[in-house]
Write an enzyme that holds these catalytic residues in place. Structure first.
Site, PDB file in Angstrom:
ATOM      1  N   GLU A 222       0.888  -1.172   0.000  1.00  0.00           N
ATOM      2  CA  GLU A 222       0.000   0.000   0.000  1.00  0.00           C
ATOM      3  C   GLU A 222       0.921   1.216   0.000  1.00  0.00           C
ATOM      4  O   GLU A 222       1.467   1.587   1.032  1.00  0.00           O
ATOM      5  CB  GLU A 222      -0.894   0.000   1.253  1.00  0.00           C
ATOM      6  CG  GLU A 222      -1.836  -1.189   1.352  1.00  0.00           C
ATOM      7  CD  GLU A 222      -3.093  -1.011   0.497  1.00  0.00           C
ATOM      8  OE1 GLU A 222      -3.228   0.020  -0.177  1.00  0.00           O
ATOM      9  OE2 GLU A 222      -3.937  -1.920   0.502  1.00  0.00           O
ATOM     10  N   CYS A 256      -1.996   9.538   2.372  1.00  0.00           N
ATOM     11  CA  CYS A 256      -1.573   8.950   1.100  1.00  0.00           C
ATOM     12  C   CYS A 256      -2.538   9.301  -0.031  1.00  0.00           C
ATOM     13  O   CYS A 256      -2.138   9.365  -1.185  1.00  0.00           O
ATOM     14  CB  CYS A 256      -1.476   7.432   1.235  1.00  0.00           C
ATOM     15  SG  CYS A 256      -2.996   6.684   1.836  1.00  0.00           S
TER      16      CYS A 256
HETATM   17  P1  NAD Z   1       7.977   4.752   5.164  1.00  0.00           P
HETATM   18  O1  NAD Z   1       7.942   3.902   3.944  1.00  0.00           O
HETATM   19  O2  NAD Z   1       9.152   5.619   5.408  1.00  0.00           O
HETATM   20  O3  NAD Z   1       7.822   3.837   6.481  1.00  0.00           O
HETATM   21  C1  NAD Z   1       6.857   2.827   6.575  1.00  0.00           C
HETATM   22  C2  NAD Z   1       7.396   1.712   7.443  1.00  0.00           C
HETATM   23  O4  NAD Z   1       8.534   1.146   6.800  1.00  0.00           O
HETATM   24  C3  NAD Z   1       7.829   2.128   8.836  1.00  0.00           C
HETATM   25  O5  NAD Z   1       7.381   1.176   9.760  1.00  0.00           O
HETATM   26  C4  NAD Z   1       9.344   2.153   8.733  1.00  0.00           C
HETATM   27  O6  NAD Z   1       9.988   1.834   9.939  1.00  0.00           O
HETATM   28  C5  NAD Z   1       9.631   1.097   7.685  1.00  0.00           C
HETATM   29  N1  NAD Z   1      10.851   1.379   6.931  1.00  0.00           N
HETATM   30  C6  NAD Z   1      11.351   2.601   6.613  1.00  0.00           C
HETATM   31  N2  NAD Z   1      12.495   2.475   5.913  1.00  0.00           N
HETATM   32  C7  NAD Z   1      12.728   1.143   5.782  1.00  0.00           C
HETATM   33  C8  NAD Z   1      13.759   0.374   5.156  1.00  0.00           C
HETATM   34  N3  NAD Z   1      14.778   0.952   4.531  1.00  0.00           N
HETATM   35  N4  NAD Z   1      13.669  -0.969   5.219  1.00  0.00           N
HETATM   36  C9  NAD Z   1      12.652  -1.575   5.843  1.00  0.00           C
HETATM   37  N5  NAD Z   1      11.657  -0.884   6.468  1.00  0.00           N
HETATM   38  C10 NAD Z   1      11.679   0.450   6.436  1.00  0.00           C
HETATM   39  O7  NAD Z   1       6.632   5.587   5.112  1.00  0.00           O
HETATM   40  P2  NAD Z   1       6.117   6.682   6.098  1.00  0.00           P
HETATM   41  O8  NAD Z   1       6.990   7.891   6.015  1.00  0.00           O
HETATM   42  O9  NAD Z   1       5.881   6.087   7.442  1.00  0.00           O
HETATM   43  O10 NAD Z   1       4.691   6.991   5.432  1.00  0.00           O
HETATM   44  C11 NAD Z   1       4.551   7.830   4.335  1.00  0.00           C
HETATM   45  C12 NAD Z   1       4.396   7.096   3.028  1.00  0.00           C
HETATM   46  O11 NAD Z   1       3.453   6.050   3.145  1.00  0.00           O
HETATM   47  C13 NAD Z   1       3.859   7.992   1.919  1.00  0.00           C
HETATM   48  O12 NAD Z   1       4.496   7.708   0.707  1.00  0.00           O
HETATM   49  C14 NAD Z   1       2.392   7.620   1.854  1.00  0.00           C
HETATM   50  O13 NAD Z   1       1.773   7.920   0.632  1.00  0.00           O
HETATM   51  C15 NAD Z   1       2.450   6.163   2.123  1.00  0.00           C
HETATM   52  N6  NAD Z   1       1.180   5.691   2.654  1.00  0.00           N
HETATM   53  C16 NAD Z   1       0.427   4.851   1.890  1.00  0.00           C
HETATM   54  C17 NAD Z   1      -0.802   4.439   2.367  1.00  0.00           C
HETATM   55  C18 NAD Z   1      -1.691   3.520   1.573  1.00  0.00           C
HETATM   56  O14 NAD Z   1      -2.648   3.003   2.149  1.00  0.00           O
HETATM   57  N7  NAD Z   1      -1.444   3.280   0.306  1.00  0.00           N
HETATM   58  C19 NAD Z   1      -1.246   4.862   3.607  1.00  0.00           C
HETATM   59  C20 NAD Z   1      -0.437   5.707   4.345  1.00  0.00           C
HETATM   60  C21 NAD Z   1       0.783   6.104   3.870  1.00  0.00           C
END
Ligand code: NAD
Length: 477
Positions: A222, A256
């Site tokens: 997602e 998002c």
């Molecule tokens: P992110 O991808 O930075 O983090 C999400 C999760 O991934 C966190 O738990 C984080 O600890 C983990 N993570 C971060 N870097 C990682 C790595 N290198 N390896 C493994 N795990 C890692 O996202 P965010 O900043 O928390 O959220 C924002 C993003 O999420 C935006 O792009 C937004 O559009 C998207 N989002 C999508 C939805 C959806 O339903 N499609 C919903 C909410 C947010």
């Protein structure tokens, strides 16, 4: 590290592996649970979320000053609504689904059996930490899985309360919440889970998918990206302004499916911008910094990221039509509308994920459609119009994970709809039955009780009669 909640500091790989091994061992016991047993768990989760409502409200205020009403609407209601929807439909979803039988397989009957994937991993983001962690958990429980959860490190208060809820309700052999940052995620991603449900940025989605590929683990991703809104010359501008302003400012634009940028017919641009500005003031007053309904950017890093997009835009002579005030100490950015943007600016290259709305004008709809299609397929696309032809033209000539016509973002709340992106904005769908299926393997089962099996008449040694039967099968069945 406690039983259901691991600590954030050092990554305790041994402990993670220990929980994973225990879940592997326990998965078939969980998989065998009946609909009633799963409903019981979901009811307990529902009760617990409501019992911790004040704690959740406080946690979300501590994390980024979110107003309690907004917490109820966007964190608690989606989870409780999803649980209620799931409880009403789970029996039907779990029931084997009969399918037809071609003549060539005469004597057999077939059905689809939705079986749990096994041990699943949920990795969630910070922007709706409760909603986007417990929502997928509802689907995973409904489908009969064991689950390890890794919420975001950027909303520690929300993660702590979810850790408490999980610990109170579940044996860690069934559901365990592990706190931590990238290292913890990396340690979890090393394990051969049966499914990973990841919500986060497209760039991290690629890391997750690469890790999953090592074990051929299935994924639901997602993700996010830039979701456009188109307002044509026939739209009710007042209504459009109200709904766009709401979705752009909710959660401080950290959604998002926020309207990331706006295409408006050139004849309506000035009026629409002025109406959006009026609506923002109607929601938050003239001094928005003082409004307790307006939350903050989650942390200084993200505040500076958005500020740098705006600085880059100002250097490139965009016009700030509304807002523009910022406060470094408070991670505060006023809802800001800018015009005169071009495709090369940071604001138009990256997902904004904050309360800044670039507005682009168009003369004819094809121009807007072309520009949308030059970018990655978005998670959402919004259309404001009274002209059905225009609406259908946009829907039929673009691609998006989801669309609202004459509204913004609320498709998320309809559990009868699939929710998710397409390619860069995501892979796979969640919510309701789609979430249940994401956490299930659709096992095709063919049962041959009858002694008569048509296919036996087509087995070697081949002869003319058998060839005729094969020909008939090709021709008619
Ligand atoms: P992110 O991808 O930075 O983090 C999400 C999760 O991934 C966190 O738990 C984080 O600890 C983990 N993570 C971060 N870097 C990682 C790595 N290198 N390896 C493994 N795990 C890692 O996202 P965010 O900043 O928390 O959220 C924002 C993003 O999420 C935006 O792009 C937004 O559009 C998207 N989002 C999508 C939805 C959806 O339903 N499609 C919903 C909410 C947010």
């Amino acid at each position: 590290m406690s039983t259901s909640t691991a600590t954030t500091s050092a990554v305790d790989t041994d402990r993670i592996q220990e929980i994973f091994a225990a879940q592997k061992q326990h998965q078939y016991a969980v998989a065998r649970t009946t609909a009633n047993e799963r409903i019981k768990k979901l009811k307990a989760l529902h009760k617990s979320v409501l019992a911790h409502k004040e704690d959740i409200r406080k946690a979300m205020h501590d994390d980024f000053k979110k107003h309690p009403s907004e917490v109820d609407l966007t964190e608690i209601y989606p989870v409780t609504g999803d649980i209620k929807h799931t409880i009403s439909h789970i029996r039907k979803w779990m029931r084997p689904e009969r399918v037809g039988t071609p003549m060539a397989l005469l004597g057999s009957s077939s059905y689809i059996h939705y079986e749990p994937k096994g041990v699943c991993l949920i990795i969630s983001p910070w922007n709706f930490p409760i909603n986007l962690t417990l929502g997928p958990l509802v689907s995973a429980i409904a489908a009969g899985n064991c689950v390890m959860i890794k919420p975001s490190e950027h909303t520690p208060h929300a993660s702590a309360i979810m850790g408490k809820i999980v610990k109170e309700l579940f044996d860690e052999r069934e559901v365990a919440l592990v706190q931590g940052g990238v290292e913890t995620s990396t340690a979890l991603l090393d394990l051969p889970f049966n499914h990973i449900f990841f919500t986060g940025a497209p760039s991290i989605g690629k890391i997750v998918m690469k890790a999953a590929a090592k074990h051929l683990t299935s994924v639901t991703l997602e993700l996010g990206g830039k979701s456009p809104t188109v307002v044509d010359e026939t739209a009710n501008l007042k209504t459009a302004a109200k709904r766009i302003a709401w979705a752009k400012c909710l959660n401080n634009g950290q959604i998002c499916i926020a309207p990331d940028y706006l295409f408006v017919h050139e004849s309506k641009a000035d009026e629409l911008i002025s109406l959006i500005d009026q609506q923002i003031k109607a929601m938050y007053g003239d001094n928005i910094g003082q409004s307790d309904s307006y939350c903050r950017i989650v942390n200084n890093k993200h505040y500076h990221r958005i500020k740098s997009y705006l600085d880059n835009a100002v250097e490139n002579e965009v016009q700030i039509k509304a807002g523009g005030k910022m406060n470094d100490a408070e991670d505060f950015i006023e809802p800001t509308i800018v015009t005169n943007v071009d495709a090369e600016m940071d604001l138009m290259m990256h997902e904004i994920f904050g309360p800044v709305l670039p507005v682009v004008t168009y003369k004819n709809l094809d121009e807007a459609i072309d520009k949308i299609n030059q970018k990655e397929k978005p998670l959402a696309l919004y259309i404001y119009s009274k002209n059905k032809k225009n609406v259908n033209k946009i829907i039929n000539n673009t691609r998006a994970g989801g669309t609202c016509v004459n509204h913004s973002a609320i498709h998320f709340f309809n559990n009868n709809l699939p929710f998710g992106g397409v390619n860069n904005s995501g892979i796979g769908k969640g919510h309701g039955e789609f979430g249940f299926k994401a956490f299930s393997n659709a096992r095709g089962v063919l049962k041959q009780w009858s002694p008569i099996s048509a296919i036996e008449n087509m087995m070697p040694p081949y002869n003319d009669l058998k060839q005729k039967m094969i020909d008939l099968s090709i021709k008619y069945f």
